[in-house]
Design an enzyme around this catalytic site. Structure first.
Site, PDB file in Angstrom:
ATOM      1  N   SER A  72       0.814  -1.211   0.000  1.00  0.00           N
ATOM      2  CA  SER A  72       0.000   0.000   0.000  1.00  0.00           C
ATOM      3  C   SER A  72       0.851   1.265   0.000  1.00  0.00           C
ATOM      4  O   SER A  72       0.364   2.348  -0.331  1.00  0.00           O
ATOM      5  CB  SER A  72      -0.927   0.029   1.221  1.00  0.00           C
ATOM      6  OG  SER A  72      -1.840  -1.043   1.198  1.00  0.00           O
ATOM      7  N   GLY A 269      -4.341  -1.890  -0.883  1.00  0.00           N
ATOM      8  CA  GLY A 269      -3.477  -1.610  -2.015  1.00  0.00           C
ATOM      9  C   GLY A 269      -3.182  -0.129  -2.127  1.00  0.00           C
ATOM     10  O   GLY A 269      -3.741   0.692  -1.398  1.00  0.00           O
ATOM     11  N   GLY A 271      -2.455   3.745  -4.206  1.00  0.00           N
ATOM     12  CA  GLY A 271      -2.942   4.591  -5.282  1.00  0.00           C
ATOM     13  C   GLY A 271      -4.391   5.027  -5.176  1.00  0.00           C
ATOM     14  O   GLY A 271      -5.058   4.860  -4.154  1.00  0.00           O
ATOM     15  N   CYS A 297      -9.559  -1.353   3.228  1.00  0.00           N
ATOM     16  CA  CYS A 297      -8.669  -0.323   2.701  1.00  0.00           C
ATOM     17  C   CYS A 297      -9.018   0.027   1.246  1.00  0.00           C
ATOM     18  O   CYS A 297     -10.109   0.512   0.983  1.00  0.00           O
ATOM     19  CB  CYS A 297      -7.215  -0.781   2.851  1.00  0.00           C
ATOM     20  SG  CYS A 297      -6.000   0.525   2.657  1.00  0.00           S
ATOM     21  N   LEU A 298      -8.121  -0.220   0.298  1.00  0.00           N
ATOM     22  CA  LEU A 298      -8.445   0.067  -1.097  1.00  0.00           C
ATOM     23  C   LEU A 298      -9.647  -0.757  -1.546  1.00  0.00           C
ATOM     24  O   LEU A 298     -10.493  -0.283  -2.311  1.00  0.00           O
ATOM     25  CB  LEU A 298      -7.244  -0.232  -1.996  1.00  0.00           C
ATOM     26  CG  LEU A 298      -7.455   0.046  -3.488  1.00  0.00           C
ATOM     27  CD1 LEU A 298      -7.686   1.527  -3.758  1.00  0.00           C
ATOM     28  CD2 LEU A 298      -6.253  -0.453  -4.306  1.00  0.00           C
ATOM     29  N   GLN A 301     -12.707   1.074  -0.658  1.00  0.00           N
ATOM     30  CA  GLN A 301     -12.963   2.195  -1.561  1.00  0.00           C
ATOM     31  C   GLN A 301     -13.492   1.705  -2.908  1.00  0.00           C
ATOM     32  O   GLN A 301     -14.408   2.309  -3.489  1.00  0.00           O
ATOM     33  CB  GLN A 301     -11.671   2.994  -1.746  1.00  0.00           C
ATOM     34  CG  GLN A 301     -11.156   3.617  -0.464  1.00  0.00           C
ATOM     35  CD  GLN A 301      -9.680   3.957  -0.528  1.00  0.00           C
ATOM     36  OE1 GLN A 301      -9.059   3.907  -1.589  1.00  0.00           O
ATOM     37  NE2 GLN A 301      -9.100   4.290   0.616  1.00  0.00           N
ATOM     38  N   ASN A 339      -3.687   2.687   6.767  1.00  0.00           N
ATOM     39  CA  ASN A 339      -2.747   3.181   5.764  1.00  0.00           C
ATOM     40  C   ASN A 339      -3.523   3.516   4.500  1.00  0.00           C
ATOM     41  O   ASN A 339      -3.709   2.679   3.632  1.00  0.00           O
ATOM     42  CB  ASN A 339      -1.671   2.133   5.461  1.00  0.00           C
ATOM     43  CG  ASN A 339      -0.755   2.566   4.339  1.00  0.00           C
ATOM     44  OD1 ASN A 339      -0.671   3.754   4.026  1.00  0.00           O
ATOM     45  ND2 ASN A 339      -0.085   1.622   3.713  1.00  0.00           N
ATOM     46  N   GLY A 341      -4.737   7.087   1.780  1.00  0.00           N
ATOM     47  CA  GLY A 341      -4.732   8.506   1.465  1.00  0.00           C
ATOM     48  C   GLY A 341      -6.023   8.964   0.812  1.00  0.00           C
ATOM     49  O   GLY A 341      -6.190  10.154   0.519  1.00  0.00           O
ATOM     50  N   PHE A 342      -6.938   8.015   0.555  1.00  0.00           N
ATOM     51  CA  PHE A 342      -8.240   8.324  -0.054  1.00  0.00           C
ATOM     52  C   PHE A 342      -9.341   7.806   0.868  1.00  0.00           C
ATOM     53  O   PHE A 342      -9.099   6.966   1.738  1.00  0.00           O
ATOM     54  CB  PHE A 342      -8.358   7.666  -1.432  1.00  0.00           C
ATOM     55  CG  PHE A 342      -7.417   8.235  -2.455  1.00  0.00           C
ATOM     56  CD1 PHE A 342      -7.832   9.188  -3.368  1.00  0.00           C
ATOM     57  CD2 PHE A 342      -6.088   7.819  -2.498  1.00  0.00           C
ATOM     58  CE1 PHE A 342      -6.956   9.715  -4.312  1.00  0.00           C
ATOM     59  CE2 PHE A 342      -5.196   8.345  -3.431  1.00  0.00           C
ATOM     60  CZ  PHE A 342      -5.641   9.295  -4.340  1.00  0.00           C
ATOM     61  N   HIS A 381      -7.072  -1.851   8.575  1.00  0.00           N
ATOM     62  CA  HIS A 381      -6.475  -3.176   8.390  1.00  0.00           C
ATOM     63  C   HIS A 381      -6.764  -4.047   9.618  1.00  0.00           C
ATOM     64  O   HIS A 381      -6.032  -3.979  10.610  1.00  0.00           O
ATOM     65  CB  HIS A 381      -4.958  -3.058   8.188  1.00  0.00           C
ATOM     66  CG  HIS A 381      -4.559  -2.382   6.921  1.00  0.00           C
ATOM     67  ND1 HIS A 381      -3.330  -2.579   6.317  1.00  0.00           N
ATOM     68  CD2 HIS A 381      -5.216  -1.509   6.113  1.00  0.00           C
ATOM     69  CE1 HIS A 381      -3.251  -1.852   5.214  1.00  0.00           C
ATOM     70  NE2 HIS A 381      -4.384  -1.189   5.076  1.00  0.00           N
ATOM     71  N   GLU A 383      -6.326  -7.101  10.318  1.00  0.00           N
ATOM     72  CA  GLU A 383      -5.410  -8.190  10.666  1.00  0.00           C
ATOM     73  C   GLU A 383      -4.294  -7.719  11.596  1.00  0.00           C
ATOM     74  O   GLU A 383      -3.545  -8.531  12.144  1.00  0.00           O
ATOM     75  CB  GLU A 383      -4.824  -8.822   9.401  1.00  0.00           C
ATOM     76  CG  GLU A 383      -3.523  -8.246   8.893  1.00  0.00           C
ATOM     77  CD  GLU A 383      -3.598  -6.793   8.461  1.00  0.00           C
ATOM     78  OE1 GLU A 383      -2.527  -6.166   8.352  1.00  0.00           O
ATOM     79  OE2 GLU A 383      -4.710  -6.274   8.238  1.00  0.00           O
TER      80      GLU A 383
END
Length: 408
Positions: A72, A269, A271, A297-298, A301, A339, A341-342, A381, A383
């Protein structure tokens, strides 16, 4: 391997650093340049090559190995706010992937020695061998304040200290994370099965035994999309009684359905989620198939976009192992590892999903569930690699959804 609680033999190492009374006394000068023109001077370690990317700060006190090997962080320079980093070295179990992925690493004090019964190497050598630039001797509190005030910035770590303006120009020329598909750079090339369970450490009285937990019976077949998958997540899934097949990020929904899974997992992940349209389309089709889906996380999103919502870039993101989140269903507060940023736009999900978790720091969306489909996700996250285990119950929720589907 020395069991926990017993003195280790010859655990202190120098990690290949110069034999100096101070680590920085034997390291070359280096600088950290940010796109707004701010310059921080320190000393280089790790690789000699420049490191360029979006600079973020991570508030975890431990777990730097998991941080730098988390896919990530692809495209990002990580600043650790804990003052000393590197003292427990590196070990083969705590790798979250096969290699470091961050673009650079910033620390206040790089430990001159490694002392841990688990250590098989050191941070300096790991970054050097994988081409990742590091810088020490930096006031990381000042860097963190700068990021909080100005927002996400591009930055460069360089050992060319004669012309700081050149480093600033390089930072400004580096591409932004917005609109970038970094998932293609970190995903697996082909599908594979995962069998390893969570690490429990040496077993008293059984020094030859496996340090991993006994594998439970496989009751559910799970297909996990690798958008930048961490090994800790896969271990949790296997330890939850899942037979896990990991597939590349570009895998079409119809290919997943051919595997006849009981559930689908959407991983973390790097980006911009809006840049991975192929993953959004696959998630949309899998939702229509009414399969149990768990995203983090990603993956969270991507699921938001698949359900018709929107995402946006946070000012400086959430990175650390101490973020408080409230589960709105139980009113319990859990400390989480994050972790990203979006984030998912809460207003865009009105009528599309139910808000299930919220950040107690900035009230952003930390979790959601569909009103009628067996679909849910969280931004963090669960885990805990690294971090607390407060959110491990989410794997039980995923398993329960698959059991309900089997009975129906």
């Amino acid at each position: 391997m020395t069991p926990p609680g017993e003195p280790s033999k010859s655990t202190s190492k120098t990690d290949g650093l110069p034999p100096a009374s101070s680590v920085t006394g034997g390291l070359p000068p280096a600088l950290l340049a940010m796109e707004d023109g701010t310059i921080y001077r320190g000393f280089g370690f790790g690789a000699e090559a420049d490191g360029a990317g979006e600079i973020v700060f991570n508030t975890a006190i431990t777990g730097y190995q998991e941080v730098i090997t988390d896919p990530s962080y692809r495209g990002q320079i990580v600043t650790m706010t804990a003052p000393e980093i590197g003292n427990v070295g590196i070990n083969p179990v705590d790798f979250e992937s096969a290699r470091p992925w961050c673009a650079g690493f910033v620390v206040r004090d790089l430990s001159p020695s490694v002392s841990s019964w688990r250590a098989s190497g050191g941070l300096h050598a790991l970054l050097r061998d994988h081409g990742v630039a590091g810088i020490t001797g930096i006031d990381t509190r000042a860097v963190t304040r700068r990021i909080r005030l100005s927002g996400a910035q591009r930055a460069v770590i360089s050992r060319d200290v004669a012309d700081p303006s050149a480093a600033v120009a390089k930072a400004r020329a580096h591409p932004s994370l917005e609109g970038r598909d970094l998932v293609r750079e970190v995903t697996t090339d082909k599908a594979y099965s995962w069998t390893e369970t969570v690490w429990t450490g040496p077993r008293p009285g059984d020094p030859a035994g496996s340090p991993f937990a006994d594998a439970p019976e496989s009751r559910h077949r799970v297909v996990a999309y690798d958008f930048g998958m961490k090994r800790g997540i896969l271990r949790r899934l296997r330890s939850s009684g899942c037979e896990v097949t990991v597939v590349p990020a570009q895998t079409a929904a119809k290919e997943v359905l051919r595997l006849k899974p009981d559930g689908v997992f959407l991983s973390n992940g790097p980006g911009d989620p809006a840049a991975v349209g192929y993953a959004v389309e696959a998630a949309r089709e899998l939702c229509a198939a009414k399969l149990p889906i768990f995203g983090i996380c990603l993956g969270h999103q991507i699921l938001g976009l698949a359900l018709g919502g929107k995402t946006y870039k946070l000012k400086f993101g959430h990175h650390g192992a101490n973020h408080p989140v409230m589960d709105l269903g139980t009113q319990r507060v859990e400390i989480t590892s994050q972790n990203h940023g979006f984030a998912v736009d809460v207003d865009s999900m009105e009528g599309r999903a139910v808000l299930s978790h919220v950040s107690l720091n900035d009230r952003t969306v930390e979790g959601m569930r569909h009103g009628t489909l067996p679909v849910f996700s969280v931004q963090y996250h669960p885990e805990a690699s690294p971090g607390p285990n407060d959110a491990s119950y989410l794997f039980d929720r995923f398993r329960a959804l698959m059991e309900e589907r089997r009975k129906s």
